[in-house]
Design a protein around this motif. Structure first.
Motif, short mmCIF file in Angstrom:
data_model
loop_
_atom_site.label_atom_id
_atom_site.label_comp_id
_atom_site.label_asym_id
_atom_site.label_seq_id
_atom_site.Cartn_x
_atom_site.Cartn_y
_atom_site.Cartn_z
N SER A 85 0.84 -1.20 0.00
CA SER A 85 0.00 0.00 0.00
C SER A 85 0.87 1.25 0.00
O SER A 85 0.53 2.26 -0.59
N GLY A 93 1.74 1.96 -3.39
CA GLY A 93 0.61 2.59 -4.06
C GLY A 93 0.57 4.08 -3.79
O GLY A 93 0.37 4.90 -4.68
N VAL A 94 0.81 4.44 -2.51
CA VAL A 94 0.80 5.85 -2.15
C VAL A 94 1.94 6.59 -2.84
O VAL A 94 1.77 7.71 -3.35
N ALA A 122 3.26 5.81 -5.64
CA ALA A 122 2.88 5.96 -7.05
C ALA A 122 1.90 7.12 -7.22
O ALA A 122 2.05 7.95 -8.12
N ALA A 123 0.93 7.20 -6.30
CA ALA A 123 -0.05 8.28 -6.40
C ALA A 123 0.61 9.64 -6.23
O ALA A 123 0.35 10.58 -6.99
N ALA A 124 1.50 9.73 -5.23
CA ALA A 124 2.18 11.01 -4.98
C ALA A 124 3.05 11.38 -6.16
O ALA A 124 3.15 12.56 -6.54
N THR A 125 3.70 10.39 -6.78
CA THR A 125 4.54 10.66 -7.93
C THR A 125 3.70 11.18 -9.10
O THR A 125 4.08 12.13 -9.79
N LEU A 126 2.54 10.55 -9.28
CA LEU A 126 1.65 10.98 -10.35
C LEU A 126 1.22 12.43 -10.15
O LEU A 126 1.24 13.25 -11.09
N VAL A 127 0.86 12.77 -8.92
CA VAL A 127 0.45 14.15 -8.61
C VAL A 127 1.59 15.12 -8.90
O VAL A 127 1.41 16.15 -9.56
N ALA A 145 -5.55 15.40 -4.18
CA ALA A 145 -4.22 15.31 -4.79
C ALA A 145 -3.12 15.49 -3.75
O ALA A 145 -2.02 14.94 -3.89
N PRO A 172 -1.77 11.89 -0.76
CA PRO A 172 -0.68 10.92 -0.78
C PRO A 172 0.65 11.54 -0.37
O PRO A 172 1.38 10.97 0.46
N THR A 217 5.39 19.85 -5.92
CA THR A 217 4.02 20.33 -6.09
C THR A 217 3.91 21.84 -5.82
O THR A 217 2.92 22.45 -6.18
#
Lengths: 507, 344
Positions: free
Chosen positions: A6, A9-10, A12-17, A326, A329, A349
């Motif tokens: 998990s 997953g986080v 990955a999400a933070a990287t995407l943002v 957004a 994560p 960010t």
């Protein structure tokens, strides 16, 4: 093992943002160099750029410290001293958040027409931005356990020394986070500075797009702005430190004993009254005065006003949800898996947020027409722009929320057999709920006053209060602008009340 | 205390949320997406004028329209970025340089002769890729208490003289000013224009736009200012708050200060409703469209043959504007000059 997957997953999400927020920057930079490095150098090394740099630097150098000192002093007076009417002051000091900064500038320009240029800009931005420091510092002061301060006192330190040694270090994250928000807002501020006729990088970028027709020059200026933003981020990183702020102990936290103000009561009240007068009374009174002109009242009944109000509320709601989601994560990683990578993801960010909305807007226009046609001129793309621009606002509040939710509690829940999701739902989310609300509100306030990205990206026919206000105000038609200003303020009042409640209830 | 406050707070919070729910349709994709079979008009003209003309066009022809509001430069820019996938069918600008930007990118379809034939002689661009739809004149606004008529400059070029230092205002950041400077460049050449712009950078007070310039002159901040004529006439027709102490000086004599700028209308080559788009330009330049322009109270000049502008205005012919080939207006070079002297 579910924990690490998990976490992945986080990450990955933070990287995407982070990658999404970098998109406009990645588009601006090649445009800046489109005509070659020689042309770029020739453009950047000339007196005009020096002037803009001096103006921007001066404004940051004066407004950031002023906002920090005023915001922190006000927070201290309200939360930790025997100030008469502290509860009232708390509300009044937060209320300026409900007044968009360009409405404040419009008010000051009409009250004191001579107050333009640097002095007017510094005054209005300080008054408009100090709540960004007041809010986190006040929240932190309420959340801080006074036990350490008491211990320091019992070991013989004077009250002042005890505060310096135990309280101030723990305020570092909220002080530096607030200062960072003020600095980034200053770098991207357009409305106030345009109204005050004080040229900075952002007004120059807007001018480039307004007359230049070539976005090379605008992008070059934007690149300098990105550089300034990186500098601010670095400074904040150094200033924040890495102290633990969460408290873990048995029993309930005691309330601190308020410091007596004594002879300082009157000066303190005068200081706070001046802040409130400048940041709240002047704008509200000016708007009221223009409303009282007959045109103003007629404007309130105008159907255009209703459309603009609905448009604003809709976009602000969607933008707030998107930006807060957004930010989650990254904020979680930063708190639970503090590393070079997570810090970098978070810092990234912030970069886009120091860019004026028009740079982000044009970047997304390019992106959409080139690669994502169906997204062009949709609410989705507009909301994406808001998320990119305002993710730091949500990030700052989520970070302080998570900091106050000690990881040991999750670990305890885990050790008692609760799964990852269960821990999130039953332990982490309740603890974070106030900061999530704070983040939502801060972003919603920002979206409701955004101008240029909305203009470029929103679907044809979209009308917002900020767009309508700016259209009238830039024609110096103050009476016609007043109804839009009044509704912007009225809509923000409940949000500000909500913020106030978050502070009150955070223990 | 907290408990008694809660219902109030709940109401305060519920209000915007309820509004948001009501506006679901408003903010949703459907309500604002470009409607099919609807003429998409990108307008950098004053929005009230465009809406007035578009509404009458729809009433007359039954062709529905949707107007997107913007500004000369950023909208021209945007159309270029959109390229052949632009949703726009018609582009309307306040000044012609934004249209020539789109023209240079090859994004415009030739305007039908029926539209161009309705326009007064000498106004249409030789490329025939767009049509003039309105005109505005450069003027010098002056404060009657601060300067007498005989002390006014006889040419706009005189403002470059050091004796005018600190005594004039202009709004060089806007598309209006850029059109004026492009006219000067076409007529007087580069070195004279550069010297004049340098004087502006060194000596003039810079305002956000024409209205701010006019109000500054009215308030006595500077004795004279450069602007377009119609803002003054509109203020005079209204409460005169921004112009009561001022009067207009027309340079005439084909001076760069008598430059007449054209609002332009073009049809996008990528339009999926080209016939309807051409009909719109035909309407906008025709007697009814021009009447709608005049009746909108915008105080701009009508450019159609046979339509009289507002009687308060001196006639277009009396202005003795310099003869400038509109498609030759070189906004890029003006920007370069303005950048060189440090205005931008």
């Amino acid at each position: 093992m579910s924990g690490s997957s998990s976490t992945r997953g986080v990450v990955a999400a933070a990287t995407l943002v982070a990658a999404l927020t970098l998109l406009p920057v990645l588009i601006a930079l090649p445009a800046a160099l489109a005509e070659g490095p020689a042309r770029a150098a020739e453009y950047l090394f000339r007196p005009r750029i020096g002037n803009l740099l001096a103006n921007t630097g001066l404004l940051v150098a004066v407004t950031v410290p002023a906002a920090v000192v005023l915001g922190a002093a006000a927070a201290w007076l309200v939360e930790r001293t025997a100030l008469p009417g502290a509860a009232w002051w708390r509300t009044l000091l937060l209320a300026p958040l409900a007044v968009p900064s360009f409405v404040s500038a419009y008010a000051w320009v009409t009250v004191a027409p001579g107050l333009t240029g640097f002095a007017g800009s510094a005054l209005v931005t300080t008054l408009a931005y100090y709540p960004f420091v007041f809010l986190p510092v006040a929240a932190q002061l309420r959340a801080l356990d006074p036990a350490d301060e008491d211990a320091a006192r019992s070991l013989g330190l004077s009250p002042a020394a005890a505060v310096m040694r135990t309280v101030l270090p723990r305020l570092r994250p909220s002080l530096s986070g607030g200062a960072l928000l003020v600095a980034l807002h200053l770098l991207a501020e357009y409305g106030v500075l345009e109204m005050m006729r004080f040229p900075t990088f952002t007004t120059a970028i807007m001018q480039q797009y307004a007359v230049g027709f070539s976005d090379t020059s605008g992008s070059l200026l934007a690149s300098v702005l990105v550089g300034l933003c990186l500098l601010a981020l670095l400074l904040e990183l150094l200033a924040r430190g890495r102290r633990r702020v969460a408290r873990l102990g048995s029993g309930t936290q005691s309330r601190p004993v308020p410091h007596a103000l004594g002879a300082w009561t009157a000066p303190a009240m005068v200081l706070l009254a001046a802040l409130v007068a400048g940041a709240l009374v002047v704008p509200v009174a000016s708007v009221g005065r223009w409303l009282a002109a007959s045109e103003g009242w007629a404007g309130l009944l105008d159907t255009g006003l209703l459309g603009a109000t609905l448009g604003t509320v809709g976009l602000a709601t969607l933008g707030a949800v998107a930006a807060t989601a957004a930010a989650l994560p990254g904020a979680w990683l930063l708190n639970r898996h503090h590393s070079g990578l997570t810090v970098a993801l978070e810092r990234v960010t912030f970069v886009a947020s120091s860019l004026p909305g028009i740079v982000v807007g044009l970047g997304l226009v390019t992106l959409a027409v080139t690669w994502a046609g169906p997204l062009y001129q949709t609410v989705t793309l507009t909301v994406l722009a808001y998320a990119i621009l305002f993710v730091p606002r949500a990030m700052v509040s989520l970070r302080s929320g998570l900091a106050a939710a000690p990881p040991e509690l999750s670990e305890a829940a885990r050790s008692l057999g609760t799964g990852g999701t269960g821990t999130l739902v039953r332990v982490v989310l309740p603890l974070m709920a106030p900061s999530v609300m704070t983040g939502l509100v801060l972003v919603a306030l920002a979206v409701s006053t955004e101008l240029t990205a909305t203009l470029l990206l929103a679907p044809t026919g979209t009308e917002t209060l900020a767009l309508a206000f700016w259209r009238e105000a830039s024609q110096l038609d103050y009476a016609a602008a007043a109804p839009y200003a009044a509704v912007m303020i009225a809509l923000s009042v409940p949000l500000t009340l909500l913020l106030r409640r978050q502070i009150l209830e955070e223990k | 205390m907290t408990h008694t406050r809660r219902p109030l707070l709940a109401i305060a919070l519920a209000l915007p949320l309820a509004l948001a729910a009501c506006s679901g349709g408003q903010a949703g994709e459907e309500a604002y997406a470009p409607q099919p079979d609807t003429l998409q008009i990108y307008s950098a003209q004053h929005i009230e004028v465009t809406k007035a003309v578009a509404a009458e066009f729809t009433e007359e022809t039954g062709i529905p329209t949707q107007v997107r509001d913007g500004q000369d430069s950023s909208m021209g820019h945007m159309i270029v970025k959109e390229g052949s996938s632009s949703p726009a069918d018609v582009f309307l600008t306040e000044n012609s340089p934004a249209m020539t930007l789109v023209e240079r990118e090859g994004l415009l379809a030739p305007v039908d002769a029926t539209a161009l034939d309705q326009v007064r002689d000498g106004l249409a661009p030789s490329s025939r890729l767009w049509a003039p739809i309105a005109a505005r004149s450069t003027v010098l606004v002056y404060n009657k208490d601060l300067i007498s008529e005989q002390d006014l400059p006889s040419s706009m070029m005189e403002l470059a003289d050091p004796k005018w230092s600190g005594k004039w205002g202009a709004a060089p950041g806007g598309a209006d000013f850029q059109a004026i400077a492009a006219g000067m460049l076409a007529e007087r050449g580069e070195s004279e224009t550069r010297a004049w712009l340098q004087a502006l950078a060194d000596n003039a007070e810079v305002y956000q736009n024409n209205i701010a310039t006019m109000k500054a002159v009215n308030a006595g901040e500077v004795p004279v200012g450069i602007m377009y004529h119609y803002y003054w006439y509109r203020d005079q027709a209204g409460d005169r708050q921004g112009s009561a102490n001022t009067a207009l000086h027309y340079f005439g004599g084909e001076d760069p200060g008598a430059f007449v700028s054209l609002s332009a209308g073009g049809v996008l080559a990528s339009s999926d409703m080209p016939e309807e788009a051409q009909r719109f330009l035909e309407y906008a330049t025709g007697p009814k469209g021009q009447r709608a322009l005049v009746d909108s109270g915008s105080m701009e000049y009508a450019v159609g043959t046979g339509t009289n502008s507002d009687p308060a205005l001196p006639s277009l012919e009396e202005l003795e504007a310099p003869a400038v080939e509109v498609s030759s207006l070189n906004s890029d070079q003006v920007i370069a000059l303005m950048t060189d002297v440090g205005i931008l």
